[in-house]
Design an enzyme around this catalytic site. Structure first.
Site, PDB file in Angstrom:
ATOM      1  CB  ALA A   1     -61.557 -30.887 -20.044  1.00  0.00           C
TER       2      ALA A   1
ATOM      3  N   GLY B   1     -67.178 -15.426 -17.897  1.00  0.00           N
ATOM      4  CA  GLY B   1     -67.600 -16.819 -17.442  1.00  0.00           C
ATOM      5  C   GLY B   1     -69.157 -17.142 -16.957  1.00  0.00           C
TER       6      GLY B   1
ATOM      7  CB  SER C   1     -72.606 -18.821 -14.152  1.00  0.00           C
ATOM      8  OG  SER C   1     -72.983 -19.555 -15.303  1.00  0.00           O
TER       9      SER C   1
ATOM     10  CB  ILE D   1     -71.590 -24.615  -7.051  1.00  0.00           C
ATOM     11  CG1 ILE D   1     -71.148 -24.023  -5.908  1.00  0.00           C
ATOM     12  CG2 ILE D   1     -72.938 -23.727  -7.210  1.00  0.00           C
ATOM     13  CD1 ILE D   1     -70.630 -22.618  -5.969  1.00  0.00           C
TER      14      ILE D   1
ATOM     15  CB  VAL E   1     -60.579 -17.344 -23.698  1.00  0.00           C
ATOM     16  CG1 VAL E   1     -61.322 -16.693 -22.677  1.00  0.00           C
ATOM     17  CG2 VAL E   1     -60.636 -19.010 -23.490  1.00  0.00           C
TER      18      VAL E   1
ATOM     19  CE1 TYR F   1     -63.152 -30.468 -11.314  1.00  0.00           C
ATOM     20  CE2 TYR F   1     -60.674 -30.261 -10.942  1.00  0.00           C
ATOM     21  CZ  TYR F   1     -61.842 -29.662 -11.237  1.00  0.00           C
ATOM     22  OH  TYR F   1     -62.116 -28.262 -11.330  1.00  0.00           O
TER      23      TYR F   1
ATOM     24  CE  LYS G   1     -60.642 -25.409 -12.286  1.00  0.00           C
ATOM     25  NZ  LYS G   1     -61.040 -24.247 -12.931  1.00  0.00           N
TER      26      LYS G   1
HETATM   27  O1  0WD Z   1     -68.652 -26.960  -8.525  1.00  0.00           O
HETATM   28  C1  0WD Z   1     -68.303 -26.120  -9.227  1.00  0.00           C
HETATM   29  N1  0WD Z   1     -69.131 -25.676 -10.149  1.00  0.00           N
HETATM   30  C2  0WD Z   1     -66.937 -25.716  -9.284  1.00  0.00           C
HETATM   31  C3  0WD Z   1     -66.769 -24.797 -10.383  1.00  0.00           C
HETATM   32  C4  0WD Z   1     -66.066 -25.643  -8.061  1.00  0.00           C
HETATM   33  C5  0WD Z   1     -64.661 -25.072  -8.219  1.00  0.00           C
HETATM   34  C6  0WD Z   1     -64.389 -24.411  -9.063  1.00  0.00           C
HETATM   35  N2  0WD Z   1     -65.191 -24.096 -10.227  1.00  0.00           N
HETATM   36  C7  0WD Z   1     -64.834 -23.568 -11.272  1.00  0.00           C
HETATM   37  C8  0WD Z   1     -64.874 -24.176 -12.647  1.00  0.00           C
HETATM   38  O2  0WD Z   1     -63.656 -25.070 -13.013  1.00  0.00           O
HETATM   39  C9  0WD Z   1     -64.670 -22.948 -13.489  1.00  0.00           C
HETATM   40  O3  0WD Z   1     -63.504 -22.521 -13.651  1.00  0.00           O
HETATM   41  O4  0WD Z   1     -65.508 -22.413 -11.615  1.00  0.00           O
HETATM   42  C10 0WD Z   1     -65.405 -21.628 -12.853  1.00  0.00           C
HETATM   43  C11 0WD Z   1     -66.950 -21.514 -13.128  1.00  0.00           C
HETATM   44  O5  0WD Z   1     -67.547 -22.637 -13.376  1.00  0.00           O
HETATM   45  P1  0WD Z   1     -69.091 -22.875 -12.984  1.00  0.00           P
HETATM   46  O6  0WD Z   1     -69.759 -21.508 -12.949  1.00  0.00           O
HETATM   47  O7  0WD Z   1     -69.206 -24.003 -12.445  1.00  0.00           O
HETATM   48  O8  0WD Z   1     -69.798 -23.130 -14.667  1.00  0.00           O
HETATM   49  P2  0WD Z   1     -70.565 -22.613 -15.818  1.00  0.00           P
HETATM   50  O9  0WD Z   1     -71.782 -21.791 -15.154  1.00  0.00           O
HETATM   51  O10 0WD Z   1     -70.967 -23.840 -16.693  1.00  0.00           O
HETATM   52  O11 0WD Z   1     -69.619 -21.668 -16.374  1.00  0.00           O
HETATM   53  C12 0WD Z   1     -68.318 -21.857 -17.080  1.00  0.00           C
HETATM   54  C13 0WD Z   1     -68.405 -21.158 -18.512  1.00  0.00           C
HETATM   55  C14 0WD Z   1     -68.959 -22.116 -19.641  1.00  0.00           C
HETATM   56  O12 0WD Z   1     -70.307 -22.462 -19.701  1.00  0.00           O
HETATM   57  P3  0WD Z   1     -70.554 -23.739 -20.463  1.00  0.00           P
HETATM   58  O13 0WD Z   1     -71.497 -24.430 -19.520  1.00  0.00           O
HETATM   59  O14 0WD Z   1     -71.115 -23.315 -21.644  1.00  0.00           O
HETATM   60  O15 0WD Z   1     -69.498 -24.779 -20.768  1.00  0.00           O
HETATM   61  O16 0WD Z   1     -67.170 -21.367 -18.919  1.00  0.00           O
HETATM   62  C15 0WD Z   1     -67.390 -20.707 -20.320  1.00  0.00           C
HETATM   63  C16 0WD Z   1     -68.846 -20.983 -20.693  1.00  0.00           C
HETATM   64  O17 0WD Z   1     -69.555 -19.933 -20.585  1.00  0.00           O
HETATM   65  N3  0WD Z   1     -66.568 -20.973 -21.069  1.00  0.00           N
HETATM   66  C17 0WD Z   1     -65.863 -20.321 -22.031  1.00  0.00           C
HETATM   67  N4  0WD Z   1     -65.855 -18.953 -22.097  1.00  0.00           N
HETATM   68  C18 0WD Z   1     -64.966 -18.290 -23.073  1.00  0.00           C
HETATM   69  N5  0WD Z   1     -64.157 -18.962 -23.961  1.00  0.00           N
HETATM   70  C19 0WD Z   1     -65.270 -21.148 -22.843  1.00  0.00           C
HETATM   71  C20 0WD Z   1     -64.165 -20.472 -23.724  1.00  0.00           C
HETATM   72  N6  0WD Z   1     -63.381 -20.961 -25.037  1.00  0.00           N
HETATM   73  N7  0WD Z   1     -65.188 -22.442 -22.626  1.00  0.00           N
HETATM   74  C21 0WD Z   1     -66.049 -22.414 -21.647  1.00  0.00           C
END
Ligand code: 0WD
Length: 255
Positions: free
Chosen positions: A95, A13, A19, A191, A65, A155, A162
Site C-alpha cells: 500500500a 513474494g 520474507s 514477523i 503482479v 494496520y 486483507k
Molecule cells: O508480520 C508480518 N510480516 C506479516 C505479514 C503478518 C501476517 C501476514 N503477512 C503477510 C503480508 O501482508 C504479505 O501479504 O505476508 C505476506 C508476505 O509479507 P512479508 O514476508 O512480511 O514481507 P516481505 O518480505 O517484504 O515480502 C513482501 C513482498 C515485497 O517486498 P517489498 O519489501 O519489496 O515490498 O511482496 C512483494 C515484494 O517482493 N511485492 C510484489 N511482488 C510482485 N508484484 C509487489 C508486486 N507489485 N509488491 C510487493
C-alpha cells in the site's frame, strides 16, 4: 518429511531471507518440491536469485503482479517446463506509504485501488492462470493477517484489503473445489520483515503478541513454512477455504 516429492510449486513474494515466502520456500524444498521463484524487479533480483539458487529452483523470473505480460510469461514458462502446477504461494502486499500511515477514512482512491490490486486481486489473477495447469487438483495459498478481521492499530488500509482477500479465499475455494483445487490463507502473527517495517510501531505489535499470546512467543518464518508445507500437501486434501493461524494463539484472545 518428503511429502511434496514430485510436486511443482510457484512461490511469489520472496524479497529477502526474512520474507515469509522464503520460510515457506525452504520448507517446500526440504519436502521435495521443485519450485519456480519470482522476484519483484531488478532491484530485488540480487537478494532473491541467490536464495532461489540455494534451493535449486529451475525457474527464476521477474514478476510485478501489475504487469500482465510478466504474468503470462511466467505461466507460459511453467507450462513449457513442467506442463502442470501443483501449488502456489502468494505472499505479497503493498500500500502506498501515505495511505498506509493515515486513517482508512482518508485513504485516496488511487492508494486503495493500488493496495487492493497488488495485495488482493493478484491472488485471483494467479488462481485463474494456475487453474488450467492444475488438472490433477492443486493448492492455492495466500497470506493474510488478523488486521483483516479485527481492527489493529496502524494496520490502516491493509485491514480492509486483507478482509477482501479472506473473502476471495472462500469464494475461490467454493468455485474451484469441484476440480480439487484447494484455497487457503495462512494468517501469521507479526514477523519483522521488510513489509512489516512499513507499519508504524511494529515493535509494539511484536511485544504485544509475545505478552498476550497463549504461548508467549513471536512467530518465525520457518514455523509458517511448516504449516504451509502441510497445507499444500496431499495430506491436507480436505482442508479448503480456511484461515490458518500461525500466531501462538493470539487470535483467540480478547486482548
Ligand atoms: O508480520 C508480518 N510480516 C506479516 C505479514 C503478518 C501476517 C501476514 N503477512 C503477510 C503480508 O501482508 C504479505 O501479504 O505476508 C505476506 C508476505 O509479507 P512479508 O514476508 O512480511 O514481507 P516481505 O518480505 O517484504 O515480502 C513482501 C513482498 C515485497 O517486498 P517489498 O519489501 O519489496 O515490498 O511482496 C512483494 C515484494 O517482493 N511485492 C510484489 N511482488 C510482485 N508484484 C509487489 C508486486 N507489485 N509488491 C510487493
Amino acid at each position: 518429511m518428503k511429502n511434496l516429492q514430485g510436486k511443482k510449486g510457484l512461490v511469489v513474494g520472496i524479497a529477502n531471507e526474512n520474507s515469509i515466502a522464503w520460510g515457506c520456500a525452504k520448507a517446500f524444498h526440504e519436502a521435495g518440491a521443485e519450485l519456480a521463484i519470482t522476484y519483484l524487479n531488478e532491484k530485488a533480483e540480487p537478494y532473491v536469485r541467490p536464495l532461489a539458487e540455494k534451493i535449486h529452483a529451475p525457474i527464476i523470473m521477474p514478476l510485478n503482479v501489475q504487469n500482465d505480460s510478466q504474468m503470462d510469461g511466467l505461466f507460459n514458462t511453467i507450462k513449457q517446463n513442467w506442463g502442470k502446477l501443483d501449488f502456489l504461494l502468494h505472499a505479497i502486499a503493498f500500500a502506498p506509504k501515505e495511505d498506509l500511515e493515515g486513517r482508512v477514512v482518508d485513504c485516496s482512491r488511487e492508494g486503495f485501488q493500488t493496495a487492493m490490486d497488488i495485495s488482493c486481486y493478484s491472488f485471483i489473477h494467479l488462481a485463474r492462470l494456475a487453474e488450467p495447469l492444475m488438472t490433477n487438483g492443486g493448492a492455492l495459498l495466500t497470506t493474510t493477517y488478523l488486521g483483516g478481521e479485527k481492527v489493529v492499530e496502524h494496520y490502516g488500509v491493509m485491514g480492509p484489503v486483507k478482509a477482501a482477500l479472506e473473502g476471495v479465499v472462500k469464494y475461490l475455494a467454493a468455485e474451484m473445489g469441484g476440480k480439487k483445487i484447494r484455497v487457503n490463507a495462512l494468517s501469521p502473527g507479526p514477523i519483522a520483515t521488510r513489509a512489516a517495517s512499513g507499519i508504524l510501531d511494529f515493535e509494539e505489535l511484536l511485544q504485544l503478541a509475545r505478552q498476550r499470546s497463549p504461548e508467549h512467543e513471536n512467530v518465525c518464518t520457518s514455523c509458517v513454512g511448516a504449516y504451509a508445507r502441510f497445507l499444500v500437501s496431499d495430506e491436507a486434501h480436505l482442508v479448503t477455504g480456511s484461515i490458518a493461524y500461525v500466531d501462538a494463539g493470539f487470535n483467540i484472545m480478547a486482548v
